[in-house]
Design a protein around this motif. Sequence first.
Motif, mmCIF file in Angstrom:
data_model
loop_
_atom_site.group_PDB
_atom_site.id
_atom_site.type_symbol
_atom_site.label_atom_id
_atom_site.label_comp_id
_atom_site.label_asym_id
_atom_site.label_seq_id
_atom_site.Cartn_x
_atom_site.Cartn_y
_atom_site.Cartn_z
ATOM 1 N N ARG A 151 1.071 -12.754 -3.594
ATOM 2 C CA ARG A 151 0.140 -12.068 -2.700
ATOM 3 C C ARG A 151 -1.273 -12.581 -2.906
ATOM 4 O O ARG A 151 -2.032 -12.728 -1.956
ATOM 5 C CB ARG A 151 0.195 -10.562 -2.970
ATOM 6 N N GLU A 152 -1.637 -12.849 -4.150
ATOM 7 C CA GLU A 152 -2.976 -13.338 -4.456
ATOM 8 C C GLU A 152 -2.909 -14.770 -4.963
ATOM 9 O O GLU A 152 -1.958 -15.148 -5.637
ATOM 10 C CB GLU A 152 -3.657 -12.451 -5.506
ATOM 11 N N ASP A 158 -6.893 -12.398 -1.632
ATOM 12 C CA ASP A 158 -5.779 -11.499 -1.357
ATOM 13 C C ASP A 158 -5.250 -11.828 0.039
ATOM 14 O O ASP A 158 -5.922 -11.574 1.041
ATOM 15 C CB ASP A 158 -6.250 -10.039 -1.419
ATOM 16 N N GLU A 215 -2.805 -10.557 1.762
ATOM 17 C CA GLU A 215 -2.407 -9.432 2.605
ATOM 18 C C GLU A 215 -3.631 -8.706 3.160
ATOM 19 O O GLU A 215 -3.676 -8.356 4.339
ATOM 20 C CB GLU A 215 -1.520 -8.476 1.826
ATOM 21 N N ARG A 216 -4.606 -8.470 2.312
ATOM 22 C CA ARG A 216 -5.806 -7.737 2.738
ATOM 23 C C ARG A 216 -6.878 -8.669 3.292
ATOM 24 O O ARG A 216 -7.898 -8.197 3.817
ATOM 25 C CB ARG A 216 -6.361 -6.948 1.554
ATOM 26 N N LYS A 236 -6.014 -17.976 4.965
ATOM 27 C CA LYS A 236 -4.639 -17.497 4.793
ATOM 28 C C LYS A 236 -3.641 -18.584 5.169
ATOM 29 O O LYS A 236 -2.643 -18.804 4.458
ATOM 30 C CB LYS A 236 -4.398 -16.244 5.633
#
Length: 245
Positions: free
Chosen positions: A150-151, A160, A162-163, A184
């Motif tokens: 995720r990170e 991050d 996802e965020r 991303k």
Amino acid sequence: MSTSDCRPNGRSGPVAGAGSGRHLLIVDDDDRIRELLKEYLAREGYRVTGAAHAAAARRLMELIEFDLVVLDIMMPGESGLDLTTWVRNKAETSQTPVLLLTARGEAGDRIEGLSRGADDYMSKPFDPRELALRIDAILRRTGGKPLTPREIKLGDAVFDMERLELMRDGRPQRLTEAEAQLLKTLAIHAHAPVERMALSPDTADITGRAVDVQVTRLRRKLEADPKNPRYLQTVRGVGYMLAPD
């Protein structure tokens, strides 16, 4: 169903997302088969990179760590069999699974391919659903690399995925929506070059200059020395690549 049945609309075979982001290298001198397999396997959840010959495949494997390689045996120049031997003899790739794909179907060819270190063998024409299932079986058997976390860590910065948040030295860095999406995309394809136009949020921008501007801004937020980037690298003639720790 054969290779000609790989079409953008409609689908059958493994459950969507079965690839879980595993990165495959398809090496085949037939442009049509290579592109159809890239399209089909991408819809199965794999990240897919193509190479038209062994020399290009070597360069990619020296730059990128792949989860599995699909090799055509009959290629001009260096054959898939010789490339399989190179993969097995090179320390960095010796554990990379290899699936041979060829028009040859004789037992002797299969035996030679497996004796060179291939994990599996399929003959053309083939059903792409079976190919996807065999790839999945090989990866389950060999384990593959860990999935993308995720990170991701980029020196003193952490992104991050996802965020869509970037922290550097514990402090949040403001990202525009375009910058966050670009970062991303690069993170999902970490250590693999991504074409400039594939990163462009505006298809009308045929020059890719908007991406170049966003990359420059991201480097200021990521790099200790933006003029000599360590993490967000330029791949000449292609685009950009993110190289996290």
